[in-house]
Design an enzyme around this catalytic site. Structure first.
Site, mmCIF file in Angstrom:
data_model
loop_
_atom_site.group_PDB
_atom_site.id
_atom_site.type_symbol
_atom_site.label_atom_id
_atom_site.label_comp_id
_atom_site.label_asym_id
_atom_site.label_seq_id
_atom_site.Cartn_x
_atom_site.Cartn_y
_atom_site.Cartn_z
ATOM 1 N N GLY A 45 53.831 -17.565 -12.546
ATOM 2 C CA GLY A 45 53.754 -16.109 -12.462
ATOM 3 C C GLY A 45 53.345 -15.719 -11.056
ATOM 4 O O GLY A 45 52.693 -16.496 -10.347
ATOM 5 N N GLN A 50 50.128 -10.350 -4.468
ATOM 6 C CA GLN A 50 50.005 -11.710 -3.939
ATOM 7 C C GLN A 50 50.946 -11.979 -2.778
ATOM 8 O O GLN A 50 50.835 -13.015 -2.118
ATOM 9 C CB GLN A 50 50.252 -12.737 -5.051
ATOM 10 C CG GLN A 50 49.177 -12.714 -6.125
ATOM 11 C CD GLN A 50 49.424 -13.776 -7.155
ATOM 12 O OE1 GLN A 50 50.202 -13.563 -8.078
ATOM 13 N NE2 GLN A 50 48.788 -14.932 -7.012
ATOM 14 N N CYS A 102 45.395 -19.868 -10.193
ATOM 15 C CA CYS A 102 46.050 -18.751 -9.524
ATOM 16 C C CYS A 102 46.518 -19.215 -8.149
ATOM 17 O O CYS A 102 45.767 -19.855 -7.417
ATOM 18 C CB CYS A 102 45.057 -17.597 -9.380
ATOM 19 S SG CYS A 102 45.758 -16.156 -8.578
ATOM 20 N N LEU A 103 47.748 -18.861 -7.790
ATOM 21 C CA LEU A 103 48.289 -19.294 -6.497
ATOM 22 C C LEU A 103 47.478 -18.712 -5.333
ATOM 23 O O LEU A 103 47.508 -19.262 -4.236
ATOM 24 C CB LEU A 103 49.759 -18.882 -6.374
ATOM 25 C CG LEU A 103 50.724 -19.569 -7.357
ATOM 26 C CD1 LEU A 103 52.114 -18.967 -7.244
ATOM 27 C CD2 LEU A 103 50.767 -21.071 -7.141
ATOM 28 N N HIS A 144 47.387 -12.390 -17.115
ATOM 29 C CA HIS A 144 46.895 -12.793 -15.787
ATOM 30 C C HIS A 144 47.589 -11.973 -14.697
ATOM 31 O O HIS A 144 46.942 -11.444 -13.793
ATOM 32 C CB HIS A 144 47.138 -14.302 -15.614
ATOM 33 C CG HIS A 144 46.743 -14.843 -14.283
ATOM 34 N ND1 HIS A 144 45.727 -15.752 -14.111
ATOM 35 C CD2 HIS A 144 47.246 -14.620 -13.039
ATOM 36 C CE1 HIS A 144 45.609 -16.035 -12.817
ATOM 37 N NE2 HIS A 144 46.526 -15.376 -12.150
ATOM 38 N N GLU A 145 48.915 -11.845 -14.806
ATOM 39 C CA GLU A 145 49.673 -11.102 -13.781
ATOM 40 C C GLU A 145 49.394 -9.598 -13.865
ATOM 41 O O GLU A 145 49.336 -8.911 -12.845
ATOM 42 C CB GLU A 145 51.171 -11.381 -13.908
ATOM 43 C CG GLU A 145 51.576 -12.856 -13.798
ATOM 44 C CD GLU A 145 50.983 -13.555 -12.592
ATOM 45 O OE1 GLU A 145 50.787 -12.920 -11.541
ATOM 46 O OE2 GLU A 145 50.690 -14.768 -12.700
ATOM 47 N N HIS A 148 46.501 -8.743 -12.001
ATOM 48 C CA HIS A 148 46.751 -8.686 -10.554
ATOM 49 C C HIS A 148 47.189 -7.296 -10.099
ATOM 50 O O HIS A 148 46.767 -6.835 -9.038
ATOM 51 C CB HIS A 148 47.858 -9.673 -10.148
ATOM 52 C CG HIS A 148 47.377 -11.051 -9.813
ATOM 53 N ND1 HIS A 148 46.494 -11.316 -8.789
ATOM 54 C CD2 HIS A 148 47.682 -12.257 -10.342
ATOM 55 C CE1 HIS A 148 46.286 -12.622 -8.711
ATOM 56 N NE2 HIS A 148 46.990 -13.226 -9.647
HETATM 57 NI NI NI Z 1 47.097 -15.268 -10.146
#
Ligand code: NI
Length: 196
Positions: A45, A50, A102-103, A144-145, A148
């Site tokens: 995701g 991000q 998380c990236l 999660h997204e 964000h």
């Molecule tokens: Ni994340």
């Protein structure tokens, strides 16, 4: 085009994003770039903040979890999925626990408790209005997204005690000392390419 992923510590990750107003070639290019960036970073995701964009937009691709879908008997929707101006309209009372990463926070993995299922209203990339229910891994990734695009990170859901234990590692990431296998962008430092 693979875009650098903004690290913890960048202001963009903490902004509440704005609705996408209209479709455009530029938006479609951003969606393509976000999908390419997610795949290059082996993520499941990725949300617009991000990559430094403040639109209410995220992409999901849970195809690496195909086996989980086969085991559960729930068909996997076509991947990747694009969520524009998403609104979670209902959540289950039942929670579940799952280890998240998380990236934007490389190499940190912690168990987070979230509702097990949800109903979400959104526009897909063709701007079709959709309303669907998800549970399991998809509900997890979507929440999660969705966080964000509200400027919320999964570490915000941890206890103060857990966050204290992670404090040093999180500070390292904020200062650009992150061991990522993909290009990242750190506040004040700019783009950091992965080491070969
Ligand atoms: Ni994340």
């Amino acid at each position: 085009m693979v875009l650098p992923i903004y690290l913890l510590g960048t202001d963009e990750l903490r902004v509440e994003t704005s609705d996408v107003k209209e479709d455009s070639a530029e938006l479609q290019k951003l969606i393509d770039d976000m999908i390419e960036t997610m795949h290059a970073a082996k993520g499941i995701g990725l949300a617009a903040p991000q990559v430094g964009r403040l639109e209410r937009l995220f992409v999901v691709d849970v195809s690496p979890m195909e086996e989980d879908f086969e085991e559960s008997g729930v068909p996997m929707p076509d991947q990747p999925m694009v969520f524009i101006n998403a609104d979670i309209v209902a959540e289950s009372e039942e929670d579940s626990e799952f280890e998240e990463g998380c990236l934007s926070i490389p190499d940190v993995h912690e168990v987070v408790e979230r509702p097990e299922a949800l109903r979400i209203r959104y526009l897909d990339r063709e701007f079709n209005q959709r309303e669907e229910e998800y549970d399991g891994i998809l509900a997890r990734v979507i929440q999660h997204e969705y966080d964000h695009v509200d400027g919320v990170l999964f570490i915000d859901h941890l206890t103060a005690f857990k966050r204290r234990l992670l404090k040093r590692r999180l500070q390292d990431i904020r200062e650009g000392r992150a061991d990522a296998s993909y290009p990242v962008l750190a506040k004040d430092l700019g783009v950091i390419e992965p080491e070969e």
